[in-house]
Design a protein around this motif. Structure first.
Motif, PDB file in Angstrom:
ATOM      1  N   ASN A   6      -1.100   1.561 -12.217  1.00  0.00           N
ATOM      2  CA  ASN A   6      -1.937   0.524 -11.592  1.00  0.00           C
ATOM      3  C   ASN A   6      -1.197  -0.257 -10.514  1.00  0.00           C
ATOM      4  O   ASN A   6      -1.678  -0.430  -9.409  1.00  0.00           O
ATOM      5  N   HIS A   7       0.005  -0.737 -10.865  1.00  0.00           N
ATOM      6  CA  HIS A   7       0.778  -1.551  -9.922  1.00  0.00           C
ATOM      7  C   HIS A   7       1.149  -0.737  -8.685  1.00  0.00           C
ATOM      8  O   HIS A   7       1.021  -1.203  -7.551  1.00  0.00           O
ATOM      9  N   GLU A  11      -0.021  -1.042  -4.612  1.00  0.00           N
ATOM     10  CA  GLU A  11       0.959  -1.092  -3.517  1.00  0.00           C
ATOM     11  C   GLU A  11       0.683   0.014  -2.499  1.00  0.00           C
ATOM     12  O   GLU A  11       0.694  -0.217  -1.286  1.00  0.00           O
TER      13      GLU A  11
END
Length: 237
Positions: A6-7, A11
């Motif tokens: 997810n992170h 990005e």
């Protein structure tokens, strides 16, 4: 093909959305592209991104850093073909015709690149034909730049090539900027010399000649152009 976490996906999406090639693509399509195997690639300084003969299965876009695209002769001599900086890409010339890379690419500084697999690009072309036009325009501009380089190597003297580089392609007095300015060399003089198809010795000799004429002032990698119009017309003397 696994999707990024997810992170990381957030990005990658952020980086992807600001690239000219992907600007204007809706959020759903951006998410689909990211889910199809996009990744961030960190390449340390002096590390190969790929070598001639490697399979070309992805497009790479430089986020930060600088990449040197080069060819090696049988005797080991190197010819720098392109210097790729932030916002520019590598791979579009071979990715769609199932060719292997014809050249090698090496990082000149710690670099961050966005890797986009061929499958993600092909899928987006199917969803949005305008995206294929942007890809074609980008590839066409790349070809035009390379043709301009060939023209310069064949028709322009070494002095003209150096002056053209310092003035960023502005080769006549009417187009040259009037005010003094500074050009910061993004890479070593030897790399730029190879990019201009000159020897490092000749490149340095031309810079010294221009400095002796009072047209430029050299301070390590900063070249202060003191008289831009006179510099542009110097090749006509």
């Amino acid at each position: 093909m696994s999707s990024p976490s997810n992170h990381v996906a957030v990005e990658i999406t952020r980086y992807l959305a600001v690239q000219p090639l992907f600007r204007g693509i809706n959020d759903d399509d951006l998410a689909r592209i990211v889910d199809q195997g996009c990744s961030l690639v960190r390449v340390p300084r002096c590390r190969n991104l790929f070598s001639a003969g490697d399979i070309c299965d992805s497009l790479h876009i430089v986020i930060t850093g600088r990449i040197k695209v080069f060819a090696l002769a049988a005797n080991g001599s190197e010819k720098v073909l392109e210097l790729i900086g932030p916002g520019q890409s590598l791979g579009e010339s071979a990715i769609f015709n199932d060719k292997r890379h014809g050249f090698s690419a090496l990082s000149l500084s710690d670099s961050l690149l966005l890797r986009i697999p061929k499958a993600a690009l092909v899928a987006q072309i199917g969803r949005d034909p305008n995206f294929s036009l942007r890809l074609l325009a980008q590839a066409s501009q790349r070809i035009q730049n390379l043709l301009h380089d060939v023209e310069s190597y064949c028709l322009h003297s070494g002095l003209q090539r150096v002056v053209g580089f310092l003035l960023k392609g502005q080769s006549d007095e009417s187009c040259a900027p009037a005010r003094p300015r500074t050009v910061s060399l993004p890479v070593s003089k030897a790399t730029i010399a190879s990019r201009l198809s000159l020897t490092p010795e000749y490149f340095s000799r031309v810079l010294r000649e221009l400095e002796d004429e009072g047209l430029i002032q050299i301070s390590r990698r900063d070249i202060h152009i003191l008289q831009p119009r006179e510099l542009a017309s110097y090749t006509l003397q």
